[in-house]
Design a protein around this motif. Structure first.
Motif, PDB file in Angstrom:
ATOM      1  N   GLN A  70      -6.556   3.997   5.692  1.00 52.53           N
ATOM      2  CA  GLN A  70      -7.437   3.894   4.533  1.00 52.53           C
ATOM      3  C   GLN A  70      -7.583   2.466   4.016  1.00 52.53           C
ATOM      4  O   GLN A  70      -8.317   2.215   3.068  1.00 52.53           O
ATOM      5  CB  GLN A  70      -6.906   4.785   3.406  1.00 52.53           C
ATOM      6  N   PHE A  83       0.815  -1.215   0.000  1.00 50.75           N
ATOM      7  CA  PHE A  83       0.000   0.000   0.000  1.00 50.75           C
ATOM      8  C   PHE A  83       0.850   1.266   0.000  1.00 50.75           C
ATOM      9  O   PHE A  83       0.346   2.359  -0.312  1.00 50.75           O
ATOM     10  CB  PHE A  83      -0.946   0.011   1.216  1.00 50.75           C
ATOM     11  N   LEU A  84       2.156   1.142   0.318  1.00 50.31           N
ATOM     12  CA  LEU A  84       3.045   2.305   0.305  1.00 50.31           C
ATOM     13  C   LEU A  84       4.490   1.832   0.183  1.00 50.31           C
ATOM     14  O   LEU A  84       4.910   0.910   0.883  1.00 50.31           O
ATOM     15  CB  LEU A  84       2.880   3.144   1.570  1.00 50.31           C
ATOM     16  N   PRO A 106       1.949   3.422  -4.725  1.00 54.94           N
ATOM     17  CA  PRO A 106       2.216   4.774  -4.206  1.00 54.94           C
ATOM     18  C   PRO A 106       3.608   4.844  -3.590  1.00 54.94           C
ATOM     19  O   PRO A 106       3.987   3.982  -2.793  1.00 54.94           O
ATOM     20  CB  PRO A 106       1.121   4.965  -3.150  1.00 54.94           C
ATOM     21  N   THR A 166      -3.570   8.631  -3.240  1.00 54.51           N
ATOM     22  CA  THR A 166      -3.517   7.181  -3.050  1.00 54.51           C
ATOM     23  C   THR A 166      -2.764   6.468  -4.167  1.00 54.51           C
ATOM     24  O   THR A 166      -2.686   5.235  -4.164  1.00 54.51           O
ATOM     25  CB  THR A 166      -4.938   6.613  -2.967  1.00 54.51           C
ATOM     26  N   SER A 167      -2.221   7.200  -5.101  1.00 50.85           N
ATOM     27  CA  SER A 167      -1.471   6.591  -6.200  1.00 50.85           C
ATOM     28  C   SER A 167      -0.445   7.584  -6.721  1.00 50.85           C
ATOM     29  O   SER A 167      -0.530   8.789  -6.456  1.00 50.85           O
ATOM     30  CB  SER A 167      -2.409   6.154  -7.335  1.00 50.85           C
ATOM     31  N   GLU A 170      -1.490  13.107   0.411  1.00 58.05           N
ATOM     32  CA  GLU A 170      -2.867  12.625   0.608  1.00 58.05           C
ATOM     33  C   GLU A 170      -3.351  11.756  -0.544  1.00 58.05           C
ATOM     34  O   GLU A 170      -4.376  11.089  -0.423  1.00 58.05           O
ATOM     35  CB  GLU A 170      -3.812  13.813   0.787  1.00 58.05           C
ATOM     36  N   HIS A 205      -2.045   6.515   5.420  1.00 61.12           N
ATOM     37  CA  HIS A 205      -2.349   5.534   4.368  1.00 61.12           C
ATOM     38  C   HIS A 205      -2.793   4.200   4.956  1.00 61.12           C
ATOM     39  O   HIS A 205      -3.603   3.500   4.336  1.00 61.12           O
ATOM     40  CB  HIS A 205      -1.122   5.339   3.476  1.00 61.12           C
TER      41      HIS A 205
END
Length: 311
Positions: free
Chosen positions: A214, A102-103, A144, A184-185, A182, A211
């Protein structure tokens, strides 16, 4: 080449990854991102290539795994072929697990990034700096990404400002847009940190926390079942092998049943031979203790002389 076991995580679960060159402070930043830094047992060294294997950290206070990836570049503990193998496995892991990452924290050393940009871009426009190549690779895999400028304590304010100006110019030349933290991609932005001086750690934790909140945890596997599942790189292979073996087993069973049915249709019950009858009688006699030629009893010796037999 020495034997290197590159471990892969198990199941589908959110993961925060740290990637970058060797000796840029990934392991030190990883330690600071955990709920209890003393839990981290990874090797943090001054030499390049201290972390050779993929380190999976399962912090129960976090709703995601932290992945400390081995560093790119020269590794003192490995030869050239082993370095190439490790780097190939890193890229392979990212491609396989891109839906769960996710990150991505792209860690770079502030005191070395300026030289990298000068050597591989400003002095030779035909080449691409490794940091820019990493960011492009993440964007192609829809991950991301945040660029973390670590070790800013080694630069003064003037040199740090000049480095950021160079970075912005290279980003514009390669058409890499900064989306903001902020988003997401895409490429989210640049964070300035120093793991040794604990500068910017709070801001970095804030971006990661934002992140992680979310995440839709119902879309992932239960945390308690991850150890029961195979690693993500062998899951599809195992399922394929199981399906193939089940098909082969069913075909073998069908052929066996066909052969048995043919034999049963053509075969007749054989008669018992005389030998089998004789053998059965002998076995019955042995079981009952009866023999055809019983042993002669020796005469009792009490009060009588032993009989002598002539030859």
């Amino acid at each position: 080449m020495p034997k290197i076991k590159f471990s892969y995580p198990r199941g589908n679960f959110p993961r925060l990854c740290l990637i970058g060159n060797s000796n840029v402070g990934k392991s030190s930043l990883t330690k600071n991102l955990l709920s209890h830094p003393q839990w981290y047992k990874g090797k943090i060294g001054k030499t390049a290539g201290s972390t050779v294997r993929l380190t999976i950290i399962n912090d129960p206070a976090l709703n995601y795994h932290v992945i400390d990836l081995p560093g790119f570049g020269r590794m003192t503990r490995l030869d050239r072929s082993s370095e190439a193998f490790v780097q190939e496995q890193i890229l392979k892991y990212i491609e396989i697990d891109r839906n769960n990452i996710f990150l991505m924290l792209m860690v770079s050393s502030a005191d070395r990034l300026g030289e990298e940009l000068d050597k591989w871009y400003f002095q030779n426009e035909e080449t691409v700096p490794l940091t820019i190549e990493f960011i492009q690779f993440m964007l192609n895999n829809n991950i991301p990404t945040v660029l973390v400028l670590n070790k800013i304590d080694k630069l003064n304010s003037y040199h740090l400002k000049a480095l950021k100006e160079k970075l912005l110019q290279v980003f514009s030349d390669f058409e890499i847009e900064i989306q903001g933290f902020e988003a997401t991609s895409g490429f989210l932005g640049i964070l300035e940190t120093s793991a040794s001086q604990e500068i910017g750690i709070k801001e970095l934790k804030g971006v990661v926390f934002q992140h992680s909140q979310q995440l839709q945890m119902q879309d992932y596997d239960d945390r308690n079942t991850l150890l029961d599942q195979p690693p993500i790189n062998v899951k599809k292979k195992k399922l394929k092998l199981q399906n193939d073996s089940s098909k082969e087993g069913s075909s073998e069973n069908s052929t066996k049943t066909e052969k048995l049915s043919k034999k049963e249709a053509t075969s007749r019950t054989p008669r018992k031979s005389s030998k089998s009858k004789k053998l059965s009688k002998k076995s019955q006699k042995k079981r009952s203790g009866y023999s055809k030629y019983p042993k002669k009893r020796k005469p009792s010796v009490k009060g009588k002389k032993k009989k002598t037999f002539r030859k």
